[in-house]
Design a protein around this motif. Structure first.
Motif, short mmCIF file in Angstrom:
data_model
loop_
_atom_site.label_atom_id
_atom_site.label_comp_id
_atom_site.label_asym_id
_atom_site.label_seq_id
_atom_site.Cartn_x
_atom_site.Cartn_y
_atom_site.Cartn_z
N ARG A 1 0.81 -1.22 0.00
CA ARG A 1 0.00 0.00 0.00
C ARG A 1 0.85 1.27 0.00
NH1 ARG A 1 -2.54 1.54 5.79
NH2 ARG A 1 -1.08 0.54 7.23
N PHE A 2 2.09 1.17 0.45
CA PHE A 2 2.92 2.37 0.51
C PHE A 2 3.47 2.75 -0.86
CE2 PHE A 2 2.92 0.40 4.69
CZ PHE A 2 2.41 1.44 5.43
N TYR A 3 3.55 1.77 -1.77
CA TYR A 3 3.99 2.09 -3.12
C TYR A 3 3.00 3.01 -3.84
CZ TYR A 3 8.20 -0.71 -3.39
OH TYR A 3 9.48 -1.19 -3.21
N ARG A 4 1.74 2.99 -3.43
CA ARG A 4 0.76 3.89 -4.04
C ARG A 4 1.13 5.35 -3.80
NH1 ARG A 4 -4.51 1.13 -1.37
NH2 ARG A 4 -3.32 1.85 0.42
N ASP A 5 1.83 5.61 -2.69
CA ASP A 5 2.12 7.00 -2.31
C ASP A 5 3.55 7.43 -2.59
OD1 ASP A 5 -0.44 7.80 -1.14
OD2 ASP A 5 -0.03 6.28 0.37
N PHE A 6 4.40 6.52 -3.03
CA PHE A 6 5.76 6.95 -3.35
C PHE A 6 5.72 7.94 -4.50
CE2 PHE A 6 7.63 2.83 -1.48
CZ PHE A 6 7.78 3.44 -0.25
N PRO A 7 6.54 8.99 -4.44
CA PRO A 7 6.37 10.12 -5.36
C PRO A 7 6.93 9.89 -6.75
CG PRO A 7 8.24 10.50 -3.92
CD PRO A 7 7.61 9.21 -3.46
N GLU A 8 6.39 10.67 -7.68
CA GLU A 8 6.99 10.78 -9.00
C GLU A 8 8.24 11.64 -8.90
OE1 GLU A 8 4.35 12.26 -11.95
OE2 GLU A 8 2.69 10.96 -11.37
N LYS A 9 9.04 11.63 -9.95
CA LYS A 9 10.21 12.49 -9.99
C LYS A 9 9.79 13.95 -9.84
CE LYS A 9 12.86 9.39 -12.96
NZ LYS A 9 13.46 9.19 -14.31
N GLY A 10 10.49 14.66 -8.96
CA GLY A 10 10.19 16.07 -8.77
C GLY A 10 9.12 16.35 -7.74
N HIS A 11 8.62 15.33 -7.05
CA HIS A 11 7.57 15.52 -6.06
C HIS A 11 8.02 15.01 -4.69
CE1 HIS A 11 5.28 16.06 -9.74
NE2 HIS A 11 4.33 16.61 -9.02
N LEU A 12 7.31 15.47 -3.67
CA LEU A 12 7.61 15.13 -2.28
C LEU A 12 6.42 14.40 -1.67
CD1 LEU A 12 8.89 15.50 0.62
CD2 LEU A 12 7.84 17.78 0.63
N THR A 13 6.69 13.26 -1.04
CA THR A 13 5.68 12.58 -0.24
C THR A 13 6.12 12.61 1.22
OG1 THR A 13 4.93 11.08 -1.98
CG2 THR A 13 4.53 10.39 0.27
N ILE A 14 5.20 13.03 2.08
CA ILE A 14 5.44 13.05 3.52
C ILE A 14 4.55 11.99 4.15
CG2 ILE A 14 5.31 14.43 5.63
CD1 ILE A 14 5.55 16.93 3.80
N PHE A 15 5.16 11.05 4.86
CA PHE A 15 4.40 10.01 5.54
C PHE A 15 4.18 10.39 7.00
CE2 PHE A 15 6.00 7.41 1.99
CZ PHE A 15 4.84 6.71 1.66
N ASP A 16 2.92 10.61 7.35
CA ASP A 16 2.53 10.82 8.74
C ASP A 16 2.23 9.44 9.33
OD1 ASP A 16 1.56 11.61 11.17
OD2 ASP A 16 -0.25 12.57 10.39
N ARG A 17 3.22 8.86 9.95
CA ARG A 17 3.34 7.43 10.23
C ARG A 17 3.57 6.72 8.89
NH1 ARG A 17 2.84 6.77 15.51
NH2 ARG A 17 1.34 8.03 16.69
N SER A 18 3.97 5.46 8.95
CA SER A 18 4.50 4.87 7.72
C SER A 18 4.52 3.35 7.80
CB SER A 18 5.93 5.38 7.50
OG SER A 18 6.79 4.85 8.51
N TYR A 19 5.32 2.77 6.92
CA TYR A 19 5.52 1.33 6.89
C TYR A 19 6.20 0.82 8.16
CZ TYR A 19 9.54 3.59 4.63
OH TYR A 19 10.57 4.45 4.30
N TYR A 20 6.72 1.72 8.98
CA TYR A 20 7.33 1.30 10.24
C TYR A 20 6.30 0.87 11.28
CZ TYR A 20 11.98 2.47 8.70
OH TYR A 20 13.18 2.46 8.03
N GLY A 21 5.03 1.08 10.98
CA GLY A 21 4.00 0.55 11.87
C GLY A 21 4.10 -0.96 12.03
N ARG A 22 4.70 -1.61 11.03
CA ARG A 22 4.86 -3.07 11.10
C ARG A 22 5.65 -3.49 12.33
NH1 ARG A 22 2.23 -7.11 8.32
NH2 ARG A 22 3.58 -8.82 7.74
N VAL A 23 6.70 -2.72 12.67
CA VAL A 23 7.56 -3.10 13.79
C VAL A 23 7.28 -2.27 15.04
CG1 VAL A 23 9.37 -3.94 12.27
CG2 VAL A 23 9.41 -1.55 12.99
N LEU A 24 6.21 -1.47 14.98
CA LEU A 24 5.81 -0.70 16.15
C LEU A 24 4.44 -1.17 16.63
CD1 LEU A 24 7.11 2.85 15.12
CD2 LEU A 24 8.12 1.26 16.77
N VAL A 25 3.36 -0.57 16.09
CA VAL A 25 2.03 -0.90 16.60
C VAL A 25 1.67 -2.37 16.35
CG1 VAL A 25 0.87 -0.11 14.48
CG2 VAL A 25 -0.39 -0.19 16.64
N GLU A 26 2.03 -2.91 15.17
CA GLU A 26 1.69 -4.31 14.89
C GLU A 26 2.43 -5.26 15.82
OE1 GLU A 26 1.55 -5.61 10.82
OE2 GLU A 26 1.07 -3.59 10.10
#
Length: 487
Positions: free
Chosen positions: A334-359
């Motif tokens: 699901r995180f690949y949907r939000d990875f940016p195109e060239k020249g753009h910025l994506t900011i993750f407010d929480r992220s794929y690190y939830g796997r090793v934190l909340v999960e």
């Protein structure tokens, strides 16, 4: 399979003497239904020489299957939008969901098999990404089965000539382009064959190749169907991941950093807006990850970071609990949907690190998969770096007393009360467990992209630290881009 000479699978050693396409098709249909019920998934890759019969083999494989539970993805030359993303972006988005059988006609090998003239460094990047992709799916319980369709030069020449006659009869521009594409491997057969051998050897990994001689297409179909049946039977019989306790990991304590300078926040925001415009002009993709203690101020920091930025140039991905469809895929999907195109910025407010934190803390995922996630995340970030993505990671931390004070303040403030839930208080009770998980996360996932651990007990100071760090990183990325253009 003798990879040194592209030796095809020997049908006599694989296919039962009494096997028929009809019987094998019926067995495949039974296994497909079992796969759908099991919640496991399978990916079949079909690639090889042009004109080797990929379409016919694919049609024979799926003829008896239920079309509701399989999907065919055709990959050709990347579109402009696909080229604006990293190499794996389009393949990861097409990966199978739980219970699904997906067939890649051409595949993640499309570019690499056709890059026979590329330098070794380019090939190494392709191979590293492909191995990461296949290892990722395999570790998550997806069967990855790969067929390379092979023809010797004589048989390939016959196929190309037959296709040429058909294309000339069609007479359109697209047909003429295909004629050239088909003729090139034949004209440089030895070079292409040597290149294919190198690629297949380099990408054996968790998913070995099966080379099929397609000069006799019925026999090739019998081999492919038999191998697919055997692989699915073994896949469905394999045990589920265990849930044994995670091995103890002694992580060093977190050492939060405070602002390196006392620069004016407004001036920082103005410069960040200008830098984002330059990032767009130089086509540099940027990912900024925010994790941290609840109430540490991630949202406020993101608002200050983007205040003077052109909203067309950035996207904030707010990560909540995964949907049922998300859960049917690999957790990174699901995180690949939000990875940016060239020249753009994506900011993750929480992220794929939830796997090793909340999960991990909430026991939402088998421990075997939690343990694998550390290395998978590092490998994914290495893949992003190979794709020339600038990745920054911030962990905002506060002490337990400050967190308690902020929760009480939220409860008393009508304007902020909407942010407060019972889960916030429950997480506060688990403060020490989350702190330990964060320390292990920082220690085990800082290899490709180091963490910047920020002391957020003072929100203004934490915001200044983050904005300064992002500014410095964008400046450096632009300087490196300028240096590359000058070389």
């Amino acid at each position: 399979m003798r990879m040194t000479d592209l030796q095809p699978v020997d049908p006599a050693k694989v296919v039962p003497a009494d096997a028929t396409l009809e019987a094998l098709g019926a067995r495949l249909a039974v296994l497909q239904r079992a796969l759908a019920k099991s919640g496991r998934s399978a990916l079949i890759v079909i690639d090889g020489w042009e004109c080797a019969g990929k379409g016919k083999l694919l049609s024979r494989l799926v003829r008896d299957l239920d079309p509701r539970y399989f999907r065919v993805e055709l990959f050709e030359a990347p579109t402009s939008r696909e080229r604006a993303h990293t190499f794996l972006w389009r393949y990861m988005r097409a990966a199978p969901a739980a219970g699904e059988l997906v067939i890649f006609d051409r595949s993640q090998y499309y570019e690499v098999l056709r890059a026979w003239h590329e330098q070794a460094a380019v090939m190494d990047r392709y191979v590293a990404d492909i191995r990461f992709f296949e290892d990722l799916l395999t570790a998550d319980g997806t069967l990855v089965l790969k067929f390379f369709l092979h023809l010797d030069r004589k048989d390939l020449s016959k196929r190309v000539a037959k296709r040429r006659r058909a294309l000339v009869a069609e007479g359109d521009a697209a047909a003429q382009t295909e004629l050239v594409a088909n003729a090139l491997p034949l004209a440089y057969y030895k070079d292409h064959a040597a290149h294919y051998r190198r690629v297949l050897l380099a990408t054996e990994g968790a998913a070995p190749w099966h080379v099929l001689d397609t000069s006799r297409q019925k026999q090739a179909a019998l081999v492919a169907m038999t191998l697919t049946i055997r692989a699915l039977e073994a896949h469905l019989a394999a045990p589920a991941p265990g849930n044994d306790p995670l091995a103890p990991y002694k992580a060093p304590p977190l050492r939060p950093q405070k602002p390196r300078d006392k620069g004016d926040l407004s001036a920082l925001q103005e410069e960040l807006g200008d830098l984002l415009l330059e990032i767009y002009r130089r086509k540099i993709p940027v990912v900024v990850v925010f994790e941290g203690t609840d109430t540490a101020g991630k949202g406020g920091t993101i608002r200050r970071l983007t205040r003077r930025m052109d909203p067309r140039g950035y996207h904030v991905a707010t990560v909540a609990a995964p949907t049922a469809y998300d859960l049917a895929h690999h957790y990174l999907w699901r995180f690949y949907r939000d990875f940016p195109e060239k020249g753009h910025l994506t900011i993750f407010d929480r992220s794929y690190y939830g796997r090793v934190l909340v999960e991990r803390i909430e026991d939402l995922t088998p421990t075997a998969r939690i343990d694998q996630a550390y290395d998978e995340i590092v490998a994914m970030e290495e893949s992003l770096l190979r794709g020339k993505v600038l990745v920054l990671k911030f962990l905002l931390v506060i002490d337990k007393e400050t967190q308690n004070e902020r929760l009480i303040a939220r409860a008393k403030d009508p304007a902020k009360r909407y942010k407060l839930t019972d889960e916030d208080w429950r997480n506060h009770d688990k403060y020490d467990a989350y702190a330990a998980a964060m320390a292990e996360m920082v220690a085990r996932t800082g290899k490709a992209v180091p963490w910047q651990v920020v002391d957020a007990n003072s929100k203004p100071e934490a915001r200044r630290y983050v904005l300064t760090a992002v500014r410095d990183a964008l400046r450096q990325a632009l300087e490196e881009a300028d240096a590359c253009r000058c070389d």
